[in-house]
Design an enzyme around this catalytic site. Structure first.
Site, PDB file in Angstrom:
ATOM      1  CG  ASP A 101      -1.965   1.091   1.241  1.00 49.43           C
ATOM      2  OD1 ASP A 101      -2.961   1.042   0.506  1.00 49.43           O
ATOM      3  OD2 ASP A 101      -1.741   2.040   2.031  1.00 49.43           O
ATOM      4  CG  HIS A 306      -5.567  -2.923  -0.528  1.00 46.52           C
ATOM      5  ND1 HIS A 306      -4.731  -2.473  -1.527  1.00 46.52           N
ATOM      6  CD2 HIS A 306      -5.272  -2.179   0.577  1.00 46.52           C
ATOM      7  CE1 HIS A 306      -3.967  -1.498  -1.052  1.00 46.52           C
ATOM      8  NE2 HIS A 306      -4.282  -1.303   0.225  1.00 46.52           N
TER       9      HIS A 306
END
Length: 327
Positions: A101, A306
């Site tokens: 991320d 994610h």
């Protein structure tokens, strides 16, 4: 089982809390938003047991690491400087750096700017993104009814108030809704990313997310409690300040336009990761070797969302070890 220990290191003028395990060649693990060192809990042990010294810091503004007041103290140059300072604090000449991320741009830029210190780079979810020609926030989508979450995060105080109202619900909702387990109204790609990444002007970031009745198998109530406890203490402002430097980063990185990441690299993401649905991301990933010529592998994990290294802990650890052993 390999023990994970904790200590504080002076790095780039701040006190940085780190979790570490093992001994051997150094691997630094950079977390993203809204997380902390704990997002690397599986890899800390797996890599240590394979003969590496793994270190996962709470990044600037997170957890038990210092959180400077000034917004401009959270640029990519500060964050890369923190990682160089961490190596110095550990007495290490070089390291392989991994990031997930927001930690991925830190890792990619550490490798770009200091290839003498970072001999390899692993990016999870977010690929290396070369500097564009226009100020990033001007290209972010917004309508009369909604705006891109990174634009929503620009307003001081508003996202903090929303996210800090109930840290437990915030973390449950974000971790579930961006995972591969969450149903998507629009399937995959840009439409699915649009569903979750656009914030209703009359709602908020959490309003369109799901607070699940049952957590997915990779996430426990104890995990949520740990994350929520960290943010209940630190607040969300430090992490949000990273987003508030997106345009400033673009300005500061002007001297490096066209520069390529020259060290060996690995990229891993899930095929249900919303980041892959962001505008232009499909072309960027398809052409990643143009910007990262020593990209050794590009791995897309089916069904993974994610939270790459948490949702697919064993597969990610295995892919990282395969890459590390080639260096």
């Amino acid at each position: 089982m390999t023990e994970v220990t904790h200590r504080t290191v002076e790095a780039n003028g701040i006190r940085m809390h780190i979790a570490e395990a093992g001994s051997g060649p150094l691997v630094v693990l950079c977390h993203g938003f809204p997380e902390c060192w704990y997002s690397w809990r599986h890899q800390l042990r797996a890599l240590a047991e394979a003969g590496f010294h793994t270190v996962a810091p709470d990044m600037r503004g997170y957890g038990q690491t210092d959180a400077p007041e000034e917004i401009e103290q959270y640029t990519l140059l500060h964050l890369v400087g923190d990682m160089v300072g961490l190596l110095d604090g550990l007495g290490a000449e070089t390291a392989v750096i991994a990031g997930h991320d927001w930690g991925a741009p830190v890792a990619w830029h550490a490798a770009l700017l200091r290839p003498d210190r970072f001999r390899g780079v692993i990016g999870l979810s977010v690929p290396f993104r070369p500097r564009g020609q226009i100020r990033p926030t001007t290209a972010m989508p917004q309508t009369d009814d909604a705006l891109f979450y990174q634009l929503y995060f620009q307003s001081l105080g508003v996202p903090e108030a929303e996210l800090e109202r109930d840290p437990q619900r915030t973390l449950r909702s974000i971790l579930y809704s961006a995972s591969g387990d969450a149903p998507r109204r629009s399937g995959r790609g840009e439409a699915a990313a649009h569903d979750v990444a656009m914030v209703p002007r009359q709602g908020g970031f959490i309003s369109q997310m799901v607070d699940p009745a049952v957590l997915p198998s990779w996430l426990t109530e104890a995990d949520i409690a740990f994350y929520a406890g960290e943010f209940a203490r630190s607040g969300f402002r430090g992490g949000l300040n990273w987003y508030r430097n997106i345009d400033r980063n673009w300005e500061l990185l002007a001297p490096f336009v066209g520069a390529r990441v020259a060290v060996p690299a690995l990229y891993v993401a899930g095929d249900r990761d919303l980041v892959l649905g962001f505008h232009g991301m499909d072309q960027l990933i398809a052409n990643l070797t143009h910007f990262v010529p020593q990209l050794r592998a590009k791995i897309i994990l089916p069904g993974c969302g994610h939270w790459t290294q948490q949702e697919r802990a064993a597969e990610v650890s295995s892919a990282m070890l395969d890459f590390l052993r080639t260096l």
